[in-house]
Design an enzyme around this catalytic site. Structure first.
Site, PDB file in Angstrom:
ATOM      1  CG  HIS A  37      -1.888  -1.084   1.330  1.00 16.67           C
ATOM      2  ND1 HIS A  37      -1.765  -2.132   2.225  1.00 16.67           N
ATOM      3  CD2 HIS A  37      -3.027  -1.326   0.635  1.00 16.67           C
ATOM      4  CE1 HIS A  37      -2.789  -2.951   2.085  1.00 16.67           C
ATOM      5  NE2 HIS A  37      -3.564  -2.496   1.119  1.00 16.67           N
ATOM      6  CD  GLN A  61     -13.808  -5.584  -1.715  1.00 18.22           C
ATOM      7  OE1 GLN A  61     -14.051  -4.404  -1.916  1.00 18.22           O
ATOM      8  NE2 GLN A  61     -12.599  -6.079  -1.910  1.00 18.22           N
ATOM      9  N   GLY A 149      -2.836  -1.843  -7.296  1.00 16.83           N
ATOM     10  CA  GLY A 149      -1.683  -2.743  -7.357  1.00 16.83           C
ATOM     11  C   GLY A 149      -1.882  -3.863  -8.374  1.00 16.83           C
TER      12      GLY A 149
HETATM   13  O1  PAF Z   1      -7.951  -3.999  -3.170  1.00 17.71           O
HETATM   14  C1  PAF Z   1      -8.653  -3.637  -2.195  1.00 17.71           C
HETATM   15  O2  PAF Z   1      -8.149  -3.406  -1.077  1.00 17.71           O
HETATM   16  C2  PAF Z   1     -10.151  -3.459  -2.384  1.00 17.71           C
HETATM   17  O3  PAF Z   1     -10.656  -4.393  -3.260  1.00 17.71           O
HETATM   18  C3  PAF Z   1     -10.548  -2.027  -2.797  1.00 17.71           C
HETATM   19  C4  PAF Z   1     -10.013  -1.651  -4.158  1.00 17.71           C
HETATM   20  C5  PAF Z   1     -10.054  -1.026  -1.750  1.00 17.71           C
HETATM   21  C6  PAF Z   1     -12.084  -1.921  -2.862  1.00 17.71           C
HETATM   22  O4  PAF Z   1     -12.676  -2.223  -1.651  1.00 17.71           O
END
Ligand code: PAF
Length: 282
Positions: A37, A61, A149
């Site tokens: 990150h 998600q 990423g």
């Molecule tokens: O890659 C992630 O951490 C998540 O899928 C994101 C892009 C922040 C969406 O919730």
């Protein structure tokens, strides 16, 4: 570093940036931050006047039985990490009810095969949750660039397409995978691994490196590469979710290595699902 947790304050902050002519680079995250990150933050700081990071563990998600409840949420540590970079101007930390107010019924999804292959095959609905939350975040934050990423290559490709299809003015920037010394791709889920599992996990990257070497030596059959990757992973006693070779733009399966090919794999080390990939260009 400003911390904003409601949408109207975020609108106001973004509007101020625009008014002052400042560009904004946006790094969306679900927290449990690591150097992967921070590499996105570094790149965003290089290319924009201001850097905005979001932290939101997006329930939409995660499928039933996935790790939403136990997903790590070390918020204090995350905020300190971001502050220590001295590169982050604003952290947006909305809560579930503001992102999905009771009664909200609108989703953004790609209606093609791209969301059904690779991770989409074993995580139905996952990418619908990702495209929906990122569309919301883009509408709220209104950044000039969003930093994603390559570790989540399918996500980055799907989000780039969603942004093109929906005419978002934000430009996606896809940044390289950051790895531990032994090659394991950094992931918030690595924290779940026991020391023994942590020793085994690099087999995923090693199998992809082996495939890269095979291509360098002239191998062009996707089937042969996938078979060899599977063999190497199985040898380490690890369960495979998928190993696929697909076109790096459309995610359609390929039979021969030519053009830009994404070789992607997901494995289960114990209960922990890990993903990794390489893009081979011929
Ligand atoms: O890659 C992630 O951490 C998540 O899928 C994101 C892009 C922040 C969406 O919730």
């Amino acid at each position: 570093m400003k911390i904003i947790n409601n949408i109207s304050d975020m609108y106001e902050y973004s509007a101020k940036l625009k008014k002052r002519g400042h560009t904004a680079g946006f790094v969306p995250t679900m927290g449990a931050l690591h150097d992967g990150h921070l590499s996105l933050v570094d790149r965003a700081a290089l290319e924009n006047k201001k850097v905005i990071v979001s932290i939101f563990v997006n329930p939409a998600q995660f499928g039933p039985g996935e790790d939403f409840d136990r997903y790590p949420r070390p918020v204090k540590k995350d905020l300190k990490m971001l502050k220590d970079t001295r590169k982050v101007d604003c952290v947006f930390t909305p809560d579930k009810d503001s992102m999905y107010p009771p009664g909200s019924a609108t989703f953004v999804s790609l209606e093609n095969e791209m969301t059904n292959v690779l991770c989409g095959a074993s995580r139905p609905g996952h990418f619908k949750g990702v495209t929906t939350v990122v569309a919301e975040l883009l509408n709220i934050v209104k950044p000039d660039r969003i930093y994603l990423g390559q570790k989540d290559a399918q996500q980055a490709i799907i989000l780039s397409k969603m942004m093109r299809d929906m005419h978002f003015s934000t430009t996606p920037v896809i940044c390289p995978i950051i790895r531990e010394k032994d090659g394991l791709a950094l992931s918030s889920r690595n924290a779940y691994l026991t020391p023994e599992q942590r020793d085994t996990a690099p087999v995923l990257y090693k199998s992809l490196q082996m495939a890269e070497s095979m291509v360098e030596l002239g191998e062009r059959s996707a089937e042969t590469l996938k078979k060899e990757i599977r063999r190497k992973i199985k040898e380490a006693g690890v369960e495979i979710d998928y190993v696929e070779a697909v076109d790096a733009a459309t995610l359609a399966p390929v039979s021969a290595i030519s053009g830009n090919v994404l070789i992607a794999a997901a494995i289960f080390v114990g209960k922990t699902r890990l993903i990794d990939n390489t893009i081979i260009t011929i």
